[in-house]
Design a protein around this motif. Sequence first.
Motif, PDB file in Angstrom:
ATOM      1  N   ALA A 104     -59.761  10.408  -7.281  1.00 37.05           N
ATOM      2  CA  ALA A 104     -59.530   9.154  -6.557  1.00 37.05           C
ATOM      3  C   ALA A 104     -60.732   8.840  -5.676  1.00 37.05           C
ATOM      4  O   ALA A 104     -61.130   7.683  -5.535  1.00 37.05           O
ATOM      5  CB  ALA A 104     -58.263   9.253  -5.712  1.00 37.05           C
ATOM      6  N   ASP A 259     -53.841   7.060   2.840  1.00 33.73           N
ATOM      7  CA  ASP A 259     -55.027   7.879   3.061  1.00 33.73           C
ATOM      8  C   ASP A 259     -55.234   8.770   1.843  1.00 33.73           C
ATOM      9  O   ASP A 259     -54.335   9.516   1.463  1.00 33.73           O
ATOM     10  CB  ASP A 259     -54.858   8.769   4.303  1.00 33.73           C
ATOM     11  CG  ASP A 259     -55.072   7.994   5.590  1.00 33.73           C
ATOM     12  OD1 ASP A 259     -55.500   6.824   5.507  1.00 33.73           O
ATOM     13  OD2 ASP A 259     -54.819   8.549   6.664  1.00 33.73           O
ATOM     14  N   ILE A 260     -56.395   8.662   1.243  1.00 35.43           N
ATOM     15  CA  ILE A 260     -56.678   9.463   0.060  1.00 35.43           C
ATOM     16  C   ILE A 260     -57.130  10.848   0.505  1.00 35.43           C
ATOM     17  O   ILE A 260     -58.111  10.978   1.222  1.00 35.43           O
ATOM     18  CB  ILE A 260     -57.793   8.804  -0.792  1.00 35.43           C
ATOM     19  CG1 ILE A 260     -57.394   7.381  -1.175  1.00 35.43           C
ATOM     20  CG2 ILE A 260     -58.094   9.642  -2.019  1.00 35.43           C
ATOM     21  CD1 ILE A 260     -56.128   7.274  -1.986  1.00 35.43           C
ATOM     22  N   SER A 261     -56.413  11.877   0.077  1.00 31.14           N
ATOM     23  CA  SER A 261     -56.739  13.224   0.540  1.00 31.14           C
ATOM     24  C   SER A 261     -58.027  13.708  -0.110  1.00 31.14           C
ATOM     25  O   SER A 261     -58.352  13.320  -1.223  1.00 31.14           O
ATOM     26  CB  SER A 261     -55.602  14.183   0.220  1.00 31.14           C
ATOM     27  OG  SER A 261     -55.357  14.172  -1.162  1.00 31.14           O
ATOM     28  N   ALA A 262     -58.727  14.559   0.627  1.00 28.14           N
ATOM     29  CA  ALA A 262     -60.031  15.021   0.147  1.00 28.14           C
ATOM     30  C   ALA A 262     -59.863  16.036  -0.962  1.00 28.14           C
ATOM     31  O   ALA A 262     -58.841  16.675  -1.047  1.00 28.14           O
ATOM     32  CB  ALA A 262     -60.807  15.649   1.290  1.00 28.14           C
TER      33      ALA A 262
END
Lengths: 262, 295
Positions: A104, A259-262
């Motif tokens: 992502a 929120d796109i997680s790392a």
Amino acid sequence: MTVYANEMKRSLKALIIWSLAIGAMIMICIAMFPDLKNETEKMGSMFANMGSFTDAFGMDKLDFGQLMGFYGIECGNVLGIGGGMFAALAGISALANEEKEHTAEFLLTHPVSRASVMIQKLTAALTQVAVLNMFTVCASLATAAAVGESFDKKQFVLIHAAFLVMQAELCCIAFGISAFIKRGSLGIGLGLALAMYFMNLLCNMSSDAEFLKYVTPYAYAEPSDIISENAVDGALMAVGCCLAAAGAVTAFIKYGKKDISA
Amino acid sequence: MSIIETHRLTKKYGKYRGITELDLSIEEGEFFGFIGPNGAGKSTTIRTLLGLIKPTSGSAEIFGKDIIKAHREILADIGYMPSEANFYSTMTAEEIIKLSARLRKRDCSAEAARLCERLGVDRKKRIEELSLGNKKKVSIVCALQHEPRLCILDEPTSGLDPLMQKEFFDILRERNKKGSTIMLSSHILSEIQKNCDRAAIIKEGRLTALDSVENLSRTAAKRVTLHGISAVPGGLEAVDVNSAEGSVSFLYSGGIPKLITALAGLDITDMTVTEPDLEEIFMHYYEKEKGGERR
């Protein structure tokens, strides 16, 4: 269109495998029909007298000796479960897999809006569902022609139209769930399809569980009802379409600010 | 002109701190270093700037445009290299690089070919067959092939061998000379010291220093090495003490007369007083803070 094209390309292999598997099972079923037809005189009455089992699969309403009745039960279940699973998986993996595989971050740091990514991904998933169904229809028609049988045109079209809408609904609901999860999409996808399927069986067996027909899309795609009524329950299908829309809209709202997680 | 500007930018993950009221300003054309240990908030800052995560409060502008409202426009002119390179595993390096260009609606094939040549990218291999270092190379090509106005690089050198690191920094310096702004996040201070004009130090989510690398290096602290004794002379405030048989070395930030007084009369055979490098300052800074917290 880039995201759409890439999604299609990446899922091509899975689509081919699922199409071939479902198509092959349906072809085998239809190919067996001429032999079974003669024995179904006895079998028909047997199937019609198996209590709740009979109710669950709608076998009381169908004639096993007719191609349409046979097709409704055998092929309905194959495409119902198989197609439903495929549709739910296509929907659930669309967004969740990007996070699970940490892609992502790659995709979303390009100049594409999340809304556009979602539209393209959902369209790709629905396209795959449509392709799978088209393939199945062709396989059915070809096999029926090969063994010298023919379908009731209207009922055949209605069943497949209902199945397509049913799978599209599962796909959209799964897509909605997909926006919330980060991993474990496979289990949730299969679970969703199977839960819906069993809800319909329950709904067929017991009048206490009849309210479930408003939840599960399998209710309006029930071949025994479609064949005996010669029509699809429009009200149930409309409810289904609303649920599908709710799934897609939920995804848009949630994924738009996630929120796109790392 | 500021190319990146943040105003009290804050990101909280539930109760956890991400970054707190960060005021950062990076000028166009700079080679900017962003220093901090793991978990200090470097990646959170970068990911917020790129719109992957939403700020809890505060705001930020890139190219003078709001990061949330002009998100897509901004990303078109940015090349980003994440700390961990993850791509669709079944695609080949070539396909990933082309996909990245198509997502930007640009034909970057000439520049992509040049970069692949310099970095030695094996373009025919699938991503799942590539080592970490080779994935990093693909990531570099994706970040630079469209010759972006701003490059944001999050710990880019991990996994690259020293030769590749050199080639990589050569490319970055060339880009910088041509006018690209580079924001380099790293915990490897020598990297920052060698390449950057200015740097910001971030600690526990807060900006603790923002200055030219030269100025950051030029602090009052000195590295003092004494031979002939193996303990820090009494009365001196020393940090980062290394003592060995017959010598001792420490960072000292007090007054020089005090140092001379303390050393007078000791049995010292040799001594050096040098400017510490950035790494030492950084350590010094963190040690001091830690000491402060303990008290």
